[in-house]
Design an enzyme around this catalytic site. Sequence first.
Site, short mmCIF file in Angstrom:
data_model
loop_
_atom_site.label_atom_id
_atom_site.label_comp_id
_atom_site.label_asym_id
_atom_site.label_seq_id
_atom_site.Cartn_x
_atom_site.Cartn_y
_atom_site.Cartn_z
CG ASN A 44 -3.57 -4.13 -2.56
OD1 ASN A 44 -4.56 -3.56 -2.99
ND2 ASN A 44 -3.19 -5.30 -3.00
CD GLU A 46 0.26 -6.12 -5.68
OE1 GLU A 46 0.46 -6.35 -6.89
OE2 GLU A 46 -0.36 -6.91 -4.92
CD GLU A 57 -4.96 -4.71 5.88
OE1 GLU A 57 -4.31 -4.38 4.87
OE2 GLU A 57 -5.23 -5.88 6.17
CB CYS A 88 -0.44 -9.33 6.65
SG CYS A 88 0.40 -7.75 6.78
CB CYS A 91 -1.64 -4.84 8.59
SG CYS A 91 -1.08 -4.33 6.95
#
Length: 134
Positions: A44, A46, A57, A88, A91
Amino acid sequence: MPIDPNALMAAAREGLDRAYAPYSHFRVAAAVIDEQGRVFTGVNVENLSYGLAVCAERVAIFSAIAAGARRIAAVAVTSSGADLLSPCGACRQVIAEFASAEVPVYCDAPDGLRRWSVGELLPHGFSAPQLGKA
Ligand code: THU
């Protein structure tokens, strides 16, 4: 092509330290394997503008696609959290673009790997026929 879920998860876990998560402090890493057996990883990423965060993902899948992959044969996802992580919704839709309904998605959990299929994770997702494209 045989897929070793534990090896794929090991590739995901190996990337976890490279997650860029200074805001949530929740690290996520993913690994995908394409139909030729090539493994791609993602973390991830951010942003100070929080809504710009991109999940691990999608980073893994976009990396695979950028390298020329087109079909994904398996996905593994892990996180710095103590509990099971499942992808999520955004994804799931991206995974479904490149992976058939029966493709396994392995999610790390304290008691081992949890396996769902893409179809289980995204039943009734937006699909090509709805666009008029078979
Ligand atoms: N995150 C992922 O990387 N994958 C998911 O499937 C769920 C959430 C990330 C996004 C954000 O950086 C952090 O986890 C907290 O939501």
